[in-house]
Scaffold this active site. Structure first.
Site, PDB file in Angstrom:
ATOM      1  CB  CYS A 125     -24.774 -37.081   7.586  1.00 53.97           C
ATOM      2  SG  CYS A 125     -24.747 -35.526   6.694  1.00 53.97           S
ATOM      3  CG  HIS A 177     -26.276 -36.339  11.667  1.00 58.49           C
ATOM      4  ND1 HIS A 177     -25.074 -35.679  11.570  1.00 58.49           N
ATOM      5  CD2 HIS A 177     -26.992 -35.998  10.553  1.00 58.49           C
ATOM      6  CE1 HIS A 177     -25.061 -34.978  10.451  1.00 58.49           C
ATOM      7  NE2 HIS A 177     -26.214 -35.153   9.817  1.00 58.49           N
ATOM      8  CG  ASN A 230     -25.243 -31.624   9.028  1.00 63.05           C
ATOM      9  OD1 ASN A 230     -24.321 -32.365   9.307  1.00 63.05           O
ATOM     10  ND2 ASN A 230     -26.269 -31.995   8.265  1.00 63.05           N
TER      11      ASN A 230
END
Ligand code: UT7
Length: 322
Positions: free
Chosen positions: A114, A249, A279
């Site tokens: 990520c 994020h 996500n």
């Protein structure tokens, strides 16, 4: 004269298919209210059967090129961040280079889960500042839906698909002010995705899906992102009040709120896209950045802090003057 990496264009792509919390609740033991309260997510996008990391990257990249009014052949470096590459090789960067019909540039992928887009920003900034590159295309692109176990309620509620792109060019005007990236391989077992094709005797029974001990990852993410914020401000001798926008994020609204609180920022200064995207791993920061640039929230001259945390663990930040 100082040489900076300046953002000259952004782009993003989200697949058209929407999967809602209600739809997920039909197959696993969860509910819209649980998911929304614990994560801030209502729905996510799912790539179509003919879409791939490279196909989504191409759309995001073309939008960034168009926004910058830039010819693809002026790109001298492509960095793609992805955990879901089309092929083991060639890299998704090379597949993107082919799609953009660029004859003479360097292209490669990086894998930092990520945190991928932040790592890519950091690498690109080193290339530009040193004079090794003039124009760099960065893309974060992910088809998380294909590596999610749709029977695991601890992970399938979180992830979505999409791509985000940013085009950087060398400039004498302030752009990226600093980047800070870190890794700690000690925590592999808290968040990982096996690659069964290259399994050893020890892990040959594993399937290629995301495994996560969510609550432990959550706590690490909150602590670590707090520290990276301090590190970034200190490195720039800057007070938190100087930051106009936080582009985090998009993993969990509660993690995002903790970072905003640490910066004493109102949620109005935080770009949040996860409600309808979930996500999107390495793509999430660039998708959010693109959204706030295109809708006019982020204005030229403003100071923007981008940050991420992911498997590895990896984490990092990029502070820039837009
Ligand atoms: O992007 C890379 C980094 N990833 C992240 O940052 C993700 C970080 N983790 C998270 O976002 C959260 O930990 C989750 C959303 C995954 C889970 O939320 P939580 O508040 O940490 O819940 P938990 O794992 O502590 O579980 C609490 C309870 C458990 O039940 P018991 O043992 O208390 O009876 C779980 O079984 O919630 C249960 N649970 C669920 N219930 C309904 C876990 N997932 C679900 C679900 N629906 N989807």
């Amino acid at each position: 004269m100082t040489r900076y990496s300046k953002v000259i264009g952004t782009g993003a792509y989200l697949p058209s298919t929407i999967r809602t919390n209600e739809q997920i609740s039909e197959t696993v033991d969860t509910s819209d209210s649980w998911i929304y309260e614990r994560t801030g997510i209502k729905s996510r996008r799912i790539a179509g059967p003919n879409e791939s990391a490279a196909s989504m990257a191409e759309i995001a990249a073309r939008l960034a090129l168009e926004a910058a009014n830039c010819d693809a052949n002026s790109i001298d470096l492509i960095i793609v961040a992805t955990g879901t590459p089309d092929r083991v090789y060639p890299s998704t960067g090379c597949l993107l280079q082919q799609r953009l019909n660029i004859k003479n540039c360097v292209a490669f992928d990086i894998q930092a889960a990520c945190s991928g887009s932040i790592f890519a920003l950091s690498i690109a900034d080193q290339y530009i500042k040193s004079g090794a590159a003039q124009t760099v295309l960065i893309v974060g692109t992910e088809i998380c839906s294909r590596i999610v176990d749709w029977n695991d309620r601890g992970t399938c509620i979180l992830f979505g698909d999409g791509a985000g792109a940013v085009l950087l060019s060398a400039s004498n005007e302030a752009g990226i002010l600093s980047t800070h990236i870190h890794s700690d391989g000690e925590y592999e077992d808290l968040l990982y995705c096996p690659n069964p094709q290259v399994a050893t005797e020890l892990n040959k029974h594993e399937t290629g899906v995301i495994n996560m001990r969510g609550n432990e990852v959550f706590k690490m993410a909150v602590n670590t992102l707090g520290k990276i914020v301090d590190e970034t401000l200190e490195a720039n001798n800057m007070d938190k009040s100087a930051i106009d926008w936080l582009v985090p994020h998009q993993a969990n609204i509660r993690i995002i709120m903790a970072t905003a609180k640490k910066l004493k920022m109102s949620m109005d200064q935080v770009v949040v896209t996860l409600e309808h995207q979930g996500n999107t791993s390495s793509a999430s920061v660039l998708i959010a950045f693109n959204e706030a640039v295109r809708d006019g929230r982020i204005q030229r001259g403003q100071v923007v802090l981008l940050e991420a945390f992911g498997a590895g663990f990896t984490w990092g930040s990029a502070l820039l003057k837009y």
